[in-house]
Structures are given as C-alpha cells and as structure tokens.
Design a protein around this motif. Structure first.
Motif, PDB file in Angstrom:
ATOM      1  N   MET A   1       0.852  -1.173   0.000  1.00  0.00           N
ATOM      2  CA  MET A   1       0.000   0.000   0.000  1.00  0.00           C
ATOM      3  C   MET A   1       0.899   1.237   0.000  1.00  0.00           C
ATOM      4  SD  MET A   1      -2.717   1.459   2.862  1.00  0.00           S
ATOM      5  CE  MET A   1      -2.921  -0.131   3.541  1.00  0.00           C
ATOM      6  N   ARG A   2       0.608   2.152  -0.919  1.00  0.00           N
ATOM      7  CA  ARG A   2       1.336   3.420  -0.972  1.00  0.00           C
ATOM      8  C   ARG A   2       0.335   4.543  -0.757  1.00  0.00           C
ATOM      9  NH1 ARG A   2       3.216   4.386  -6.286  1.00  0.00           N
ATOM     10  NH2 ARG A   2       1.445   3.152  -6.968  1.00  0.00           N
ATOM     11  N   LEU A   3       0.387   5.164   0.411  1.00  0.00           N
ATOM     12  CA  LEU A   3      -0.557   6.237   0.712  1.00  0.00           C
ATOM     13  C   LEU A   3       0.013   7.586   0.306  1.00  0.00           C
ATOM     14  CD1 LEU A   3      -2.016   5.365   4.228  1.00  0.00           C
ATOM     15  CD2 LEU A   3      -3.044   5.002   1.986  1.00  0.00           C
ATOM     16  N   GLN A   4      -0.829   8.363  -0.376  1.00  0.00           N
ATOM     17  CA  GLN A   4      -0.488   9.740  -0.711  1.00  0.00           C
ATOM     18  C   GLN A   4      -1.290  10.653   0.207  1.00  0.00           C
ATOM     19  OE1 GLN A   4      -1.465  10.880  -4.737  1.00  0.00           O
ATOM     20  NE2 GLN A   4      -1.297  13.052  -4.255  1.00  0.00           N
ATOM     21  N   PHE A   5      -0.593  11.427   1.032  1.00  0.00           N
ATOM     22  CA  PHE A   5      -1.263  12.391   1.904  1.00  0.00           C
ATOM     23  C   PHE A   5      -1.924  13.441   1.030  1.00  0.00           C
ATOM     24  CE2 PHE A   5      -1.050  16.564   3.970  1.00  0.00           C
ATOM     25  CZ  PHE A   5      -1.825  16.319   5.100  1.00  0.00           C
ATOM     26  N   ILE A   6      -3.205  13.733   1.314  1.00  0.00           N
ATOM     27  CA  ILE A   6      -3.929  14.752   0.563  1.00  0.00           C
ATOM     28  C   ILE A   6      -4.104  16.008   1.404  1.00  0.00           C
ATOM     29  CG2 ILE A   6      -6.072  15.329  -0.637  1.00  0.00           C
ATOM     30  CD1 ILE A   6      -4.340  13.219  -2.065  1.00  0.00           C
ATOM     31  N   GLY A   7      -4.593  15.847   2.620  1.00  0.00           N
ATOM     32  CA  GLY A   7      -4.776  17.029   3.443  1.00  0.00           C
ATOM     33  C   GLY A   7      -5.344  16.693   4.804  1.00  0.00           C
ATOM     34  N   ILE A   8      -5.320  17.708   5.644  1.00  0.00           N
ATOM     35  CA  ILE A   8      -5.782  17.580   7.026  1.00  0.00           C
ATOM     36  C   ILE A   8      -6.744  18.734   7.308  1.00  0.00           C
ATOM     37  CG2 ILE A   8      -3.845  18.911   7.959  1.00  0.00           C
ATOM     38  CD1 ILE A   8      -3.807  16.874  10.299  1.00  0.00           C
ATOM     39  N   ASP A   9      -7.690  18.506   8.183  1.00  0.00           N
ATOM     40  CA  ASP A   9      -8.647  19.538   8.576  1.00  0.00           C
ATOM     41  C   ASP A   9      -7.875  20.809   8.917  1.00  0.00           C
ATOM     42  OD1 ASP A   9     -10.434  21.212   9.928  1.00  0.00           O
ATOM     43  OD2 ASP A   9     -11.342  19.591  11.080  1.00  0.00           O
ATOM     44  N   PRO A  10      -8.130  21.905   8.199  1.00  0.00           N
ATOM     45  CA  PRO A  10      -7.341  23.118   8.426  1.00  0.00           C
ATOM     46  C   PRO A  10      -7.567  23.756   9.793  1.00  0.00           C
ATOM     47  CG  PRO A  10      -9.144  23.557   6.912  1.00  0.00           C
ATOM     48  CD  PRO A  10      -9.117  22.081   7.146  1.00  0.00           C
ATOM     49  N   ASP A  11      -8.647  23.398  10.469  1.00  0.00           N
ATOM     50  CA  ASP A  11      -8.925  23.981  11.780  1.00  0.00           C
ATOM     51  C   ASP A  11      -8.493  23.079  12.923  1.00  0.00           C
ATOM     52  OD1 ASP A  11      -9.946  26.173  10.520  1.00  0.00           O
ATOM     53  OD2 ASP A  11     -12.050  25.695  10.911  1.00  0.00           O
ATOM     54  N   THR A  12      -7.772  22.023  12.607  1.00  0.00           N
ATOM     55  CA  THR A  12      -7.366  21.098  13.647  1.00  0.00           C
ATOM     56  C   THR A  12      -6.181  21.655  14.431  1.00  0.00           C
ATOM     57  OG1 THR A  12      -6.916  18.773  14.088  1.00  0.00           O
ATOM     58  CG2 THR A  12      -5.709  19.750  12.292  1.00  0.00           C
ATOM     59  N   GLY A  13      -6.087  21.191  15.642  1.00  0.00           N
ATOM     60  CA  GLY A  13      -4.916  21.544  16.453  1.00  0.00           C
ATOM     61  C   GLY A  13      -3.920  20.413  16.353  1.00  0.00           C
ATOM     62  N   LYS A  14      -3.296  20.113  17.447  1.00  0.00           N
ATOM     63  CA  LYS A  14      -2.315  19.018  17.469  1.00  0.00           C
ATOM     64  C   LYS A  14      -2.977  17.665  17.711  1.00  0.00           C
ATOM     65  CE  LYS A  14       1.332  21.542  16.946  1.00  0.00           C
ATOM     66  NZ  LYS A  14       2.050  21.554  15.708  1.00  0.00           N
ATOM     67  N   ASN A  15      -4.238  17.660  18.123  1.00  0.00           N
ATOM     68  CA  ASN A  15      -4.972  16.417  18.385  1.00  0.00           C
ATOM     69  C   ASN A  15      -6.258  16.414  17.588  1.00  0.00           C
ATOM     70  OD1 ASN A  15      -3.134  15.499  20.393  1.00  0.00           O
ATOM     71  ND2 ASN A  15      -4.034  16.960  21.821  1.00  0.00           N
ATOM     72  N   GLY A  16      -6.805  15.225  17.343  1.00  0.00           N
ATOM     73  CA  GLY A  16      -8.071  15.121  16.644  1.00  0.00           C
ATOM     74  C   GLY A  16      -7.984  15.729  15.261  1.00  0.00           C
ATOM     75  N   SER A  17      -7.405  15.011  14.337  1.00  0.00           N
ATOM     76  CA  SER A  17      -7.090  15.620  13.054  1.00  0.00           C
ATOM     77  C   SER A  17      -7.672  14.841  11.884  1.00  0.00           C
ATOM     78  CB  SER A  17      -5.579  15.717  12.911  1.00  0.00           C
ATOM     79  OG  SER A  17      -4.967  14.514  13.325  1.00  0.00           O
ATOM     80  N   PRO A  18      -8.929  15.122  11.488  1.00  0.00           N
ATOM     81  CA  PRO A  18      -9.474  14.462  10.305  1.00  0.00           C
ATOM     82  C   PRO A  18      -8.541  14.664   9.108  1.00  0.00           C
ATOM     83  CG  PRO A  18     -11.200  15.595  11.486  1.00  0.00           C
ATOM     84  CD  PRO A  18      -9.902  16.015  12.107  1.00  0.00           C
ATOM     85  N   THR A  19      -8.212  13.561   8.459  1.00  0.00           N
ATOM     86  CA  THR A  19      -7.186  13.559   7.427  1.00  0.00           C
ATOM     87  C   THR A  19      -7.636  12.684   6.264  1.00  0.00           C
ATOM     88  OG1 THR A  19      -5.548  13.763   9.191  1.00  0.00           O
ATOM     89  CG2 THR A  19      -4.710  13.081   7.048  1.00  0.00           C
ATOM     90  N   ALA A  20      -7.182  13.024   5.056  1.00  0.00           N
ATOM     91  CA  ALA A  20      -7.495  12.224   3.872  1.00  0.00           C
ATOM     92  C   ALA A  20      -6.204  11.811   3.171  1.00  0.00           C
ATOM     93  CB  ALA A  20      -8.375  13.011   2.918  1.00  0.00           C
ATOM     94  N   TRP A  21      -6.178  10.563   2.729  1.00  0.00           N
ATOM     95  CA  TRP A  21      -5.100  10.009   1.916  1.00  0.00           C
ATOM     96  C   TRP A  21      -5.731   9.285   0.733  1.00  0.00           C
ATOM     97  CZ3 TRP A  21      -5.447   9.088   7.177  1.00  0.00           C
ATOM     98  CH2 TRP A  21      -4.410   9.533   7.993  1.00  0.00           C
ATOM     99  N   VAL A  22      -4.931   8.987  -0.275  1.00  0.00           N
ATOM    100  CA  VAL A  22      -5.336   8.099  -1.361  1.00  0.00           C
ATOM    101  C   VAL A  22      -4.343   6.944  -1.398  1.00  0.00           C
ATOM    102  CG1 VAL A  22      -5.556   7.853  -3.867  1.00  0.00           C
ATOM    103  CG2 VAL A  22      -6.464   9.876  -2.735  1.00  0.00           C
ATOM    104  N   ASP A  23      -4.879   5.711  -1.455  1.00  0.00           N
ATOM    105  CA  ASP A  23      -4.055   4.529  -1.646  1.00  0.00           C
ATOM    106  C   ASP A  23      -3.754   4.462  -3.149  1.00  0.00           C
ATOM    107  OD1 ASP A  23      -3.210   1.915  -2.289  1.00  0.00           O
ATOM    108  OD2 ASP A  23      -4.300   1.056  -0.595  1.00  0.00           O
TER     109      ASP A  23
END
Length: 86
Positions: A1-23
């Motif tokens: 599996m090769r994950l490509q980071f797409i982005g993270i919730d722009p309003d997140t702090g250091k914890n609780g970070s909704p994030t999207a990747w593509v396999d």
C-alpha cells in the motif's frame, strides 16, 4: 500500500485531526475522522440503504467528516482518479 497524503482539517490543532489520503495501489480514499456518536449510528441503522440488511456490519463503521474537510475530499477524489493513470 502506498498512501499519498492529501490534506488535514485546516482547523485542527495538534490532536483530533481528520485527514485524507489516497491509496495509490487500490485508488481507495482513506479517511481518518471522528467516530460517529450513538445517535448518528442509530439514524444510519434506521435509514438503511434500499436493498441492504439493516444494521452496520461488524467490518464497517460510521464516521463523521467535518464540512471543513470537503475541499480536501474533492482533492482526494481527483487524486484517486489520476492514480489510475500511473
């Protein structure tokens, strides 16, 4: 599996970070987000998709995706489609 980071919730702090990747191998979109609360899960069970058994299968879950992540999910969809060209 090769994950490509797409982005993270722009309003997140250091914890609780909704994030999207593509396999990049399967072209699946992989999401980290908030676990749905019991009320949301109950609504999902109550509003079963036509032709499907009621309930949430053991191998699935319900997550909540904050609206702030929608633009990132659009980008993830585009990246998933582009991955087929590689």
């Amino acid at each position: 599996m090769r994950l490509q980071f797409i982005g993270i919730d722009p309003d997140t702090g250091k914890n609780g970070s909704p994030t999207a990747w593509v396999d990049l191998d399967s072209r699946d979109i992989v999401i980290q987000s908030y676990t749905a609360d019991d009320a949301t899960r109950a609504q999902c069970v109550e509003h079963t998709a036509p032709g499907h058994a009621p309930g949430i299968p053991d191998h699935e879950t319900v997550i909540r995706i904050p609206v702030r992540l929608v633009p990132i999910l659009r980008e993830a969809c585009d990246a998933a489609e582009r991955a087929q060209l590689r």
